[in-house]
Design a protein around this motif. Structure first.
Motif, PDB file in Angstrom:
ATOM      1  N   ILE A  12       0.850  -1.190   0.000  1.00 44.57           N
ATOM      2  CA  ILE A  12       0.000   0.000   0.000  1.00 44.57           C
ATOM      3  C   ILE A  12       0.887   1.243   0.000  1.00 44.57           C
ATOM      4  N   PHE A  13       0.608   2.162  -0.924  1.00 44.54           N
ATOM      5  CA  PHE A  13       1.289   3.457  -0.960  1.00 44.54           C
ATOM      6  C   PHE A  13       0.260   4.515  -0.567  1.00 44.54           C
ATOM      7  N   PHE A  14       0.504   5.230   0.529  1.00 43.97           N
ATOM      8  CA  PHE A  14      -0.507   6.155   1.037  1.00 43.97           C
ATOM      9  C   PHE A  14       0.167   7.394   1.625  1.00 43.97           C
ATOM     10  N   ALA A  15      -0.656   8.417   1.837  1.00 44.33           N
ATOM     11  CA  ALA A  15      -0.166   9.676   2.402  1.00 44.33           C
ATOM     12  C   ALA A  15      -0.650   9.817   3.836  1.00 44.33           C
ATOM     13  N   GLN A  48       3.971   7.130   2.546  1.00 41.81           N
ATOM     14  CA  GLN A  48       4.346   5.967   3.333  1.00 41.81           C
ATOM     15  C   GLN A  48       4.079   4.693   2.520  1.00 41.81           C
ATOM     16  N   VAL A  49       4.821   3.660   2.860  1.00 42.60           N
ATOM     17  CA  VAL A  49       4.672   2.365   2.198  1.00 42.60           C
ATOM     18  C   VAL A  49       4.512   1.292   3.269  1.00 42.60           C
ATOM     19  N   ARG A  50       3.458   0.472   3.136  1.00 43.82           N
ATOM     20  CA  ARG A  50       3.208  -0.588   4.096  1.00 43.82           C
ATOM     21  C   ARG A  50       2.713  -1.841   3.367  1.00 43.82           C
ATOM     22  N   PRO A  51       3.040  -3.024   3.899  1.00 46.24           N
ATOM     23  CA  PRO A  51       2.513  -4.256   3.291  1.00 46.24           C
ATOM     24  C   PRO A  51       1.064  -4.486   3.693  1.00 46.24           C
TER      25      PRO A  51
END
Length: 220
Positions: free
Chosen positions: A138-141, A148-151
């Motif tokens: 997931i690429f999110f603000a 931010q980048v999270r699995p």
């Protein structure tokens, strides 16, 4: 960090495609608590493993006979009717806030050397259960605007009941009254040589002659 949920809401055939393709309608939504504002998700690099769950339906007598080659005798099905892999697919989910619906495309092979094809073709009707297991990034603000980048959480999955008629109707469009069989090249060479020597115009005629000869040999 956004907590994403996944739900398969429907399926339809791809009307104009070079190969049989089913489009599953996948709803991606963020789980929100206490009225919190949705996260600005830039994109999701989504991966999905799709499995067939044959143990979650009943079978008619004719279907059980066709499935002997896959699962053995019905009295053993308590041990042999295990989930089996159908496909691995990837899709890029576009930017959204809250939720979005995307197409999850799954190619459908008509090669009878594949277990999934043999399973689908053995069913006369009803539904079959599919399991979808999700992973990806997931690429999110953040609220401050930082990227931010999270699995995706490892336990995200969904299920869907696919009508057997949907697969069969798709195959009837792309492969009307035909079937595909993958065989070793040396076996094909022998069959090709037999067809040529016998002066037969089609593969069907060659196979019909061989089958008729085998049936005569086994008839008392």
């Amino acid at each position: 960090m956004p907590d994403l949920n996944f739900q398969v809401e429907g399926v339809e055939p791809q009307k104009f495609a070079a190969e049989p393709l089913l489009l599953f309608k996948l709803r991606v939504s963020e789980a929100l608590n206490n009225g919190s504002a949705p996260t600005s998700v830039h994109t999701v690099a989504l991966r999905c493993q799709v499995r067939i769950e044959p143990g979650r339906r009943t079978y008619q007598a004719a279907e059980r006979e066709r499935l002997l080659g896959l699962f053995g005798a019905p009295e053993r099905w308590g041990q042999t009717l295990k989930p089996m892999l159908w496909s691995h697919v990837s899709v890029v989910v576009p930017s959204f806030e809250g939720e979005v619906v995307v197409d999850l495309p799954i190619p459908c092979s008509f090669d009878f050397s594949l277990a999934a094809t043999r399973y689908f073709s053995a069913l006369d009707g009803g539904d079959l259960t599919l399991g979808f297991l999700f992973s990806g990034t997931i690429f999110f603000a953040t609220e401050e605007g930082d990227l931010q980048v999270r699995p995706i959480a490892w336990d995200k999955e969904a299920s869907f009941r696919l009508p057997a008629s949907t697969w069969r109707e798709l195959m009837d469009v792309f492969h009307p009254n035909t079937a595909w069989l993958s065989i070793r090249r040396d076996v094909f060479d022998r069959l090709d040589r037999y067809k040529t020597e016998q002066g037969m115009p089609t593969w069907e005629r060659a196979l019909e002659r061989l089958l008729a000869t085998a049936e005569e040999a086994t008839t008392p």
